[in-house]
Design an enzyme around this catalytic site. Structure first.
Site, short mmCIF file in Angstrom:
data_model
loop_
_atom_site.label_atom_id
_atom_site.label_comp_id
_atom_site.label_asym_id
_atom_site.label_seq_id
_atom_site.Cartn_x
_atom_site.Cartn_y
_atom_site.Cartn_z
N ASN A 75 0.81 -1.27 -0.04
CA ASN A 75 0.01 0.14 -0.05
C ASN A 75 0.98 1.12 -0.02
O ASN A 75 2.07 1.15 0.08
CB ASN A 75 -0.73 -0.06 1.12
CG ASN A 75 -0.11 -0.02 2.50
OD1 ASN A 75 0.63 0.56 2.90
ND2 ASN A 75 -0.43 -1.15 3.38
N PHE A 95 -5.37 3.74 14.13
CA PHE A 95 -5.90 4.69 13.10
C PHE A 95 -6.92 4.25 12.35
O PHE A 95 -7.11 2.85 12.35
CB PHE A 95 -4.41 4.96 12.12
CG PHE A 95 -3.59 5.85 12.75
CD1 PHE A 95 -2.79 5.46 13.92
CD2 PHE A 95 -3.48 7.13 12.14
CE1 PHE A 95 -1.87 6.56 14.54
CE2 PHE A 95 -2.65 8.15 12.81
CZ PHE A 95 -1.77 7.53 13.68
N1 CTP Z 1 -4.84 -2.94 11.80
C1 CTP Z 1 -4.20 -3.99 12.45
N2 CTP Z 1 -4.41 -4.95 11.74
C2 CTP Z 1 -4.79 -5.27 10.56
C3 CTP Z 1 -5.45 -4.24 10.05
C4 CTP Z 1 -5.41 -3.25 10.50
O1 CTP Z 1 -3.62 -3.78 13.62
N3 CTP Z 1 -4.60 -6.57 9.95
C5 CTP Z 1 -4.82 -1.51 12.39
C6 CTP Z 1 -4.49 -0.46 11.88
O2 CTP Z 1 -3.00 -0.19 12.26
C7 CTP Z 1 -5.22 0.64 12.36
C8 CTP Z 1 -6.40 0.07 12.66
O3 CTP Z 1 -6.40 -1.25 12.84
O4 CTP Z 1 -4.55 1.33 13.55
C9 CTP Z 1 -7.52 0.37 11.40
O5 CTP Z 1 -6.79 0.04 10.37
P1 CTP Z 1 -7.62 0.46 9.03
O6 CTP Z 1 -6.75 -0.01 7.86
O7 CTP Z 1 -8.13 1.81 8.86
O8 CTP Z 1 -8.96 -0.32 8.94
P2 CTP Z 1 -9.56 -1.98 9.18
O9 CTP Z 1 -9.56 -2.28 10.44
O10 CTP Z 1 -8.33 -2.85 8.49
O11 CTP Z 1 -10.68 -1.98 8.62
P3 CTP Z 1 -11.36 -1.43 6.76
O12 CTP Z 1 -10.20 -1.74 6.12
O13 CTP Z 1 -12.51 -2.19 6.52
O14 CTP Z 1 -11.56 -0.06 7.08
#
Ligand code: CTP
Length: 400
Positions: free
Chosen positions: A208, A322
């Protein structure tokens, strides 16, 4: 506590770079900088240049009339005495306790922390005498900023190059803040930053756009508040402060393992990383060859690190996450706060020119467990980092 910064320049070719270090510190708001120039230092950069930049006459001579005993008053007390660059000669004098000029005398009189940035020809740096002197200085409690390896002015390659101005300034700022003592002294912070990269085959990955900029800003802000910071670094172009411990990872699984292993000791855990939500179900051992057919990749979900942390540590540690969103930021941030059992979620808008991945600024909202929300229309990631640290600090005060 005295916050005076004293920069000493000894006679190495890297002395010209010290002007850049002073400028960098001034940019960061440190206006009151005193300087010391050794005799040889002033052959490389003149007192006029240094005086013009700092607005103060550099100290050069122990016996200068009108400044009697200034080798003592300058460094008692002081926030930091930084010798940039430090030649083999000045290191030897410091290590042996020789006080035969302004700088070596001031060193012995100094009651604040001392940093030396050795910079010289590789053979001089590797000479047993220099190695011994540096070891002695470390033993005496002096901070040593190791030189970079690279192409040196003398035409050779190897260690001896003074690090870039930004890195030297980072180190000076960090030691100064440590000395002053920050509100988070004694607290351990673990930060996961950057993106992840999920292999498809030996050549390709799914990744990403995260640069790690927000994680870097947070690491700096927490460290300058006195915390002991460790960073789990994923993909991205950011260079993290040298004074934070760092572990590099690539995949979401590696990040999960690295974070969980280090989580026990931490008081505060910040998941600033853009972790992949899916990873290829199987990783091909050979490079996938192209053909005319469309390609379907089968992906499986990764584990949610923040959610795992929330389940394990809710109410025991401060958890910050976040929410990177393209719309409805506050609403999604609130949902993630509840779902992941975090104490604070930083919602930020991504996919617009002035907010999101790789951009200097952020449009953000801080959502806390107590229901408070703070909105920042457009804020630099550095400033946002300080606001986040401020919120965390207040949470710790309530817990106490
Ligand atoms: N996060 C995590 N582990 C994952 C995915 C996300 O710890 N496998 C954490 C990120 O570091 C961030 C938070 O969860 O602090 C939210 O991440 P985000 O990408 O905004 O959301 P997701 O939980 O992945 O949900 P979505 O993609 O559906 O918005």
């Amino acid at each position: 506590m005295d916050q005076r910064i004293v920069i000493a320049i000894s006679g190495g070719i890297a002395a010209y770079k010290t002007v850049g270090v002073i400028r960098e510190l001034q940019k960061r708001g440190y206006g009151e900088i005193e300087t010391i120039l050794t005799d040889n230092g002033s052959r490389f950069v003149t007192p006029v240049t240094v005086g013009a930049i700092t607005g103060k006459v550099p100290y050069t001579d122990t016996f200068e009339s009108g400044r009697a005993l200034s080798h003592i008053s300058l460094v008692q007390p002081c926030g930091i005495l930084a010798v940039v660059p430090a030649t083999a000669n000045i290191l030897a004098k410091f290590a042996g306790g020789i006080a035969d000029d302004f700088l070596s005398t001031a060193y012995l009189a100094c009651t604040g922390p001392v940093l030396v940035a050795p910079s010289m020809n590789t053979e001089m740096y590797r000479h047993p005498a220099t190695v011994r002197n540096i070891a002695q200085l470390k033993d005496d409690g002096v901070h040593v900023l190791d030189p970079d390896a690279g192409y040196l002015a003398c035409g050779t390659e190897g260690p001896g190059r003074m690090p870039d101005a930004e890195i030297v300034a980072d180190m000076i700022e960090f030691i100064l803040h440590r000395h002053i003592g920050g509100p988070l002294s004694g607290r351990k912070v673990l930060i996961a930053s950057g993106g992840t990269s999920e292999p498809i085959d030996p050549v390709r990955t799914i990744t990403n756009r995260s640069s790690g900029r927000m994680g870097k800003a947070l690491a700096t802000a927490f460290a300058l508040a006195g915390a002991d910071v460790e960073i789990v670094v994923g993909t991205g172009s950011s260079r993290y402060p040298a004074y934070c411990r760092q572990t590099t990872v690539e995949t979401a699984l590696e990040m999960m393992n690295a974070v969980m292993e280090r989580s026990t000791d931490a008081d505060i855990i910040v998941m600033a990383a853009a972790v992949a939500d899916y990873t290829p179900e199987t990783v091909l051992q050979e490079k996938k060859k192209k053909n005319e057919d469309s390609l379907c990749l089968k992906l499986k979900p990764t584990a949610d690190i923040l959610k795992t942390l929330g389940t394990r540590y809710e109410g025991k540690k401060i958890l910050v996450g976040f929410a990177a969103e393209t719309a409805n930021v506050t609403e999604y941030a609130k949902q993630k706060l509840a779902e992941k059992k975090a104490d604070l979620i930083v919602g930020n808008l991504v996919g617009v020119p002035d907010s999101g991945f790789g951009v200097e600024t952020s449009r953000a909202v801080l959502v806390q467990k107590d229901g408070t929300t703070d909105t920042y229309e457009k804020i630099s990631k550095e400033k946002l980092g300080y606001h986040i640290v401020d919120k965390v600090q207040k949470m710790l005060e309530i817990i106490r």
